[in-house]
Motif scaffolding. Sequence first.
Motif, PDB file in Angstrom:
ATOM      1  N   ASP A  75      -8.881   4.217  -8.789  1.00 16.68           N
ATOM      2  CA  ASP A  75      -9.522   5.240  -8.064  1.00 16.68           C
ATOM      3  C   ASP A  75      -8.558   6.230  -7.260  1.00 16.68           C
ATOM      4  OD1 ASP A  75     -11.894   4.419  -8.865  1.00 16.68           O
ATOM      5  OD2 ASP A  75     -12.537   3.567  -7.117  1.00 16.68           O
ATOM      6  N   ARG A 107       0.778  -1.089   0.058  1.00 14.93           N
ATOM      7  CA  ARG A 107      -0.173  -0.046   0.020  1.00 14.93           C
ATOM      8  C   ARG A 107       0.666   1.176  -0.143  1.00 14.93           C
ATOM      9  NH1 ARG A 107      -5.397  -0.879   0.995  1.00 14.93           N
ATOM     10  NH2 ARG A 107      -5.892  -2.948   1.657  1.00 14.93           N
ATOM     11  N   GLU A 136      -9.437   0.012  -6.924  1.00  8.92           N
ATOM     12  CA  GLU A 136      -9.019   0.718  -5.642  1.00  8.92           C
ATOM     13  C   GLU A 136      -7.735   1.752  -6.296  1.00  8.92           C
ATOM     14  OE1 GLU A 136      -9.773  -2.161  -5.460  1.00  8.92           O
ATOM     15  OE2 GLU A 136     -11.089  -2.518  -3.690  1.00  8.92           O
TER      16      GLU A 136
END
Length: 220
Positions: free
Chosen positions: A130, A76, A127
């Motif tokens: 976006d 992440r 995700e």
Amino acid sequence: MTQAASGGRPTNAGRGLFITLEGGDGAGKTTQAALLEAWLTDAGRTVVRTREPGGTDVGVLVRDIVLHHRGEIAPRAEALLYAADRAHHVETVVRPALERGDVVIQDRYLDSSVAYQGAGRVLGSAEVRDLSLWATGGLLPDVTVLLDVDQSVARGRLDADDKPFDRLESEQSAFHERVRSEFLALAAAEPDRFLVLDAARPIDDLAAAVRDRVSGALDA
């Protein structure tokens, strides 16, 4: 936009054009970007050729972290670093160039994040997409050239370069297969934006196909 009568080459008239090149490592993006830049410059267009990460001073620092950092980077965190670089790059390089009417040729953009972090790192393609759309204010390329390459071909090209592999190039084949599959899925979902080419074709054939697509976009 209009085109010159001779050879179908583009003129300087009209707005800018945003072109991105995508594909796995070793697909030949750098070669095709250079050939396209030379053709457009010869035709009288002002070209800004750039890359992600690394297209700004900030991007150079991010590139060193995400590609050459020796320690572990959480997936992440990696995705967020790419998004941060992209936000700064679009704001300071890409949008100003397009507003001037320039042609931007860029090696990698948000589709790479969707493929590498979304699919390769299994963070979720929607995700990651976006996140990049938010970072860039929704900016999408006018044309995206996807150079599709088999893993064995790509690996052979990288080995021939005789350079150390970066963090992504060093990933296992299953990672790169997920990346390739996601690129193809993205292209299938947006056929009007993508031009998919077999990167194993001769360089000059690929360059001609890219020029043809770009000419059409400039004339639109």
